[in-house]
Design an enzyme around this catalytic site. Structure first.
Site, mmCIF file in Angstrom:
data_model
loop_
_atom_site.group_PDB
_atom_site.id
_atom_site.type_symbol
_atom_site.label_atom_id
_atom_site.label_comp_id
_atom_site.label_asym_id
_atom_site.label_seq_id
_atom_site.Cartn_x
_atom_site.Cartn_y
_atom_site.Cartn_z
ATOM 1 N N HIS A 1 -11.962 -5.555 7.689
ATOM 2 C CA HIS A 1 -13.092 -5.575 6.489
ATOM 3 C C HIS A 1 -14.189 -4.614 6.267
ATOM 4 O O HIS A 1 -15.155 -4.814 5.875
ATOM 5 C CB HIS A 1 -13.040 -6.772 5.677
ATOM 6 C CG HIS A 1 -12.082 -7.654 5.312
ATOM 7 N ND1 HIS A 1 -11.571 -8.346 6.085
ATOM 8 C CD2 HIS A 1 -11.322 -7.812 4.136
ATOM 9 C CE1 HIS A 1 -10.509 -9.130 5.669
ATOM 10 N NE2 HIS A 1 -10.443 -8.824 4.416
ATOM 11 N N GLU B 1 0.880 -1.241 -0.140
ATOM 12 C CA GLU B 1 0.057 0.016 0.045
ATOM 13 C C GLU B 1 0.831 1.202 0.122
ATOM 14 O O GLU B 1 0.445 2.306 -0.780
ATOM 15 C CB GLU B 1 -1.009 -0.039 1.377
ATOM 16 C CG GLU B 1 -2.007 -0.941 0.906
ATOM 17 C CD GLU B 1 -1.751 -2.404 1.161
ATOM 18 O OE1 GLU B 1 -0.673 -2.804 1.978
ATOM 19 O OE2 GLU B 1 -2.441 -3.380 0.964
#
Lengths: 325, 393
Positions: free
Chosen positions: A130, A60
């Site tokens: 999530h 990321e």
């Protein structure tokens, strides 16, 4: 007009942006040939080639560092972070680099072409990693814009505006309603303005404010309140930074009450910023304390998700409590 | 498609590969007395280039000495010298073309000078005055210039490494005949962004030169507490990046390596890693005192490997330079830098409006409101705001 779900609207916006400007690129983990784990970038690689739509290594900070460099060079990267829960490794690149690029250089350089797309939010049995709604970490960062759409029409118009805006934008996509939210979306190119809230429904007794997937829950609670004779004004904030204080303040000046609801935890959440600003602007108009209906101050749990979240029933009770104060 | 590694090398007994298996040689061209090694392959260099390189080194030596003194006198808030690493920085910058982007860490002022940053521009940045291209917002030595393709420096270490990969990828897409060079120290190479940047550049075939100044220390931390492997170079090989190690105190070796690295990066669209072995002769910064963590003897030993002196001896051997010219050049720069200090410190600070401009492309309403509130505050307490009170247009 066409029927699209929220994902299709995003895919359509990316398609239009890439066709319109060859400087627009889409990349991230699994974004290439596969088209993304949610299929937001489906078929874009086939259409625009591997040099403009591609997979990156699983990093990321690398995705955002690479995107910052591309944007500084003059391209308009649309970087995808697979889940907002995984944006934190890129936090330094976003907060210390993207957000400060123009200011620190005296406008010698900028990364205005940068857009960061990332699915956020709970309600999908996603557990700790999530489900998160990390928008408030970013609203504390001058130099960024933070945008959250609530339905397919908003998603397409706001995403196109974000990609073309000359500032780095973090674009949070409500993944709980990626497929569930379906609506009429113009097939042509259009944009919706950033930093403008939308009054979704006018009312006179209380202002209900939210963004993203939370709007659906707010609207359901409002319908129940309406059946009790409570007239709700519903506002979708749409852009959290810089946010539209005037629209919210003028609504609260009219209704005298404000309820803000978001998925993220209460403490330090963006509702706190809104509440403080509105009590400053609307002190003499307020007839009850500003209510915040938010996630609990816990990590996002798996089994007790319904108990944790700022659901329709909690919002409904808070509306009644505010009106009956 | 799977990987392209050499899976055909098979063993039926547990065999461990150690770092020594990747013995990477160090490119050396100049000997300590300024004469080239007999079998050395010289870089492309003529008298004009050679003297421009030396001129840059002389200026930076003077600038560093004078501005460190200016910091000690309290005239500027902070400084970082380049001493000992002038060859690593100038030699690599001299191998580039003007359109190549330079993304530096903070100890590469020589590269910016080589590009043509004026003495006045250096001063304006360090004194954070109204003429600073950066509008006085960053600490001294955080230079940047769009015109000279020198990306504005930021303090967070290593962040420029993946950015350089992205920048170079953008240059490739735009069809520019240009590369990006990215400087960083061996300490910064421990950051996650080093891993991210090299891997991204290798996978996406970005024409970027990663240039590591391995100068032995990250502030007080010696390199043996920074990494256990054989420096930085073998890591490049691990990422599938063409890699070379050079004597960073050898101007011609650095020049030769970078000239070839640029040619490879541009023609093959790929990253290259250069590890320049050098020594940070000065303190880390004006806020640091190295006597707390290393010996005078160690520094003295490295002073004998002075990169600027070695290069000067080569120039004199070539008949391109003399001690008399040398003395005159240093004297000229001492006077120029002193004069520039006196001018820059009298330039007023940036206007109050620069407090909120450039946060975004346009000043949003809430920032305009906040600026108005500051204006009202200054009117009430003008003596508390000497930088701006009474100076609003």
């Amino acid at each position: 007009m066409a029927q699209m779900n929220l994902l299709q609207a995003i895919n359509n916006a990316l398609d239009i942006a890439m066709a319109d400007d060859e400087r627009v690129l889409c990349f991230g983990e699994d974004v290439g040939h596969f088209g993304g784990v949610f299929r937001a970038t489906a078929k874009l690689q086939d259409k625009y080639g591997k040099s403009r739509c591609f997979n990156t290594p699983l990093t990321e900070q690398g995705i955002l560092g690479f995107a910052n460099g591309l944007a500084a060079q003059g391209h308009r990267p649309v970087a995808e972070i697979q889940f907002a829960d995984y944006i934190f490794p890129a936090f330094d690149q976003i907060v210390n680099e993207s957000a400060k690029f123009r200011y620190r250089s005296g406008n010698e350089f900028n990364v205005g072409g940068l857009t960061i797309r990332t699915p956020y939010g709970g309600g999908i049995a996603g557990g700790h990693y999530h489900s998160q709604s990390p928008e408030a970490y970013f609203t504390q960062t001058p130099g960024l814009k933070v945008v959250v759409p609530r339905n397919p029409y908003q998603a397409k118009g706001l995403l196109l505006a974000s990609i073309r805006d000359d500032n780095p934008v973090v674009f949070f996509e409500p993944k709980r309603i990626y497929r569930a939210s379906v609506g009429e979306v113009p097939e042509e190119d259009y944009q919706l303005p950033l930093s403008e809230a939308e009054v979704v429904k006018e009312g006179s007794d209380i202002t209900l404010l939210g963004w993203g997937a939370q709007m659906e829950l707010i609207e359901k609670a409002a319908q129940r309140a309406e059946s009790l004779g409570i007239s709700c004004e519903i506002i979708d904030l749409r852009t959290l930074l810089p946010w539209d204080v005037d629209t919210v303040a003028s609504s609260v000046a009219k209704t005298g009450r404000l309820l803000i609801s978001h998925e993220a935890p209460l403490t330090g959440g963006f509702a706190g910023e809104i509440a403080a600003t509105i009590q400053d602007r609307c002190f003499l108009h307020l007839e009850s304390p500003i209510a915040r209906v938010c996630g609990l101050d816990t990590p996002y749990p798996l089994m007790l998700e319904q108990e944790h979240m700022a659901n329709e029933h909690k919002i409904f009770e808070a509306i009644k409590a505010s009106v009956n104060f | 498609m799977t990987d392209s590694s050499t899976l055909d090398a098979v063993s039926h007994q547990a065999t461990f590969t150690e770092g020594q298996a990747l013995a990477i040689p160090t490119l050396k061209i100049l000997q300590a007395d300024g004469t080239p090694y007999d079998d050395a392959v010289m870089p492309m260099i003529d008298k004009a280039l050679a003297l421009k390189i030396y001129d840059t080194c002389a200026f930076i030596r003077v600038l560093d000495e004078r501005m460190l003194a200016a910091q000690r006198q309290g005239r500027i808030s902070f400084y970082m010298t380049c001493i000992g690493e002038e060859a690593a920085v100038t030699g690599s910058a001299a191998a580039l073309e003007g359109q190549d982007m330079i993304m530096a860490q903070y100890r590469e002022q020589a590269a910016l000078r080589y590009r043509g940053f004026s003495t006045e521009q250096f001063m304006n940045q360090m004194f954070s005055n109204a003429k600073d291209l950066g509008k006085g917002r960053q600490m001294p030595i955080h230079y940047g210039s769009q015109e000279l393709h020198y990306m504005t420096i930021s303090s967070p270490l290593g962040t420029q490494i993946p950015q350089a990969a992205g920048y170079a990828y953008g240059q490739k897409l735009a069809g520019e005949p240009a590369v990006t060079i990215c400087y960083f120290g061996e300490g910064a190479a421990s950051e996650g962004d080093f891993h991210a940047g090299l891997n991204m550049a290798a996978v996406h075939q970005a024409p970027v030169i990663f240039f590591c100044r391995n100068n032995g220390y990250a502030i007080s931390t010696p390199s043996n507490e920074q990494f256990a492997g054989d420096g930085i170079a073998p890591r490049g090989v691990g990422y599938g990046i063409k890699t070379i190690r050079v004597d960073g105190n050898d101007m011609l070796a650095v020049l030769a390596a970078t000239q070839q690295a640029r040619a490879v990066a541009l023609s093959e669209n790929c990253p290259v890693l250069i590890e320049a072995m050098t020594y940070r002769l000065g303190a880390h910064s004006s806020s640091d005192d190295p006597t707390g963590y290393r010996s005078r003897e160690e520094e003295a030993k490295w002073r004998e490997h002075d990169p600027v002196l070695r290069y000067k001896l080569w120039l004199i051997n070539k008949g391109w330079w003399s001690e008399a010219e040398d003395e005159a050049l240093y004297q000229t720069y001492r006077e120029e830098v002193l004069a520039a200090v006196k001018v820059a410190e009298k330039v007023p600070p940036p206007g109050l409006d620069t407090l909120v401009s450039d946060v975004y492309d346009n000043v949003p309403r809430h920032l305009a409101d906040q600026l108005d509130a500051v204006r009202e505050q200054i009117k009430l307490y003008p003596e508390q705001y000497p930088a701006t009170a009474g100076k609003e247009a």
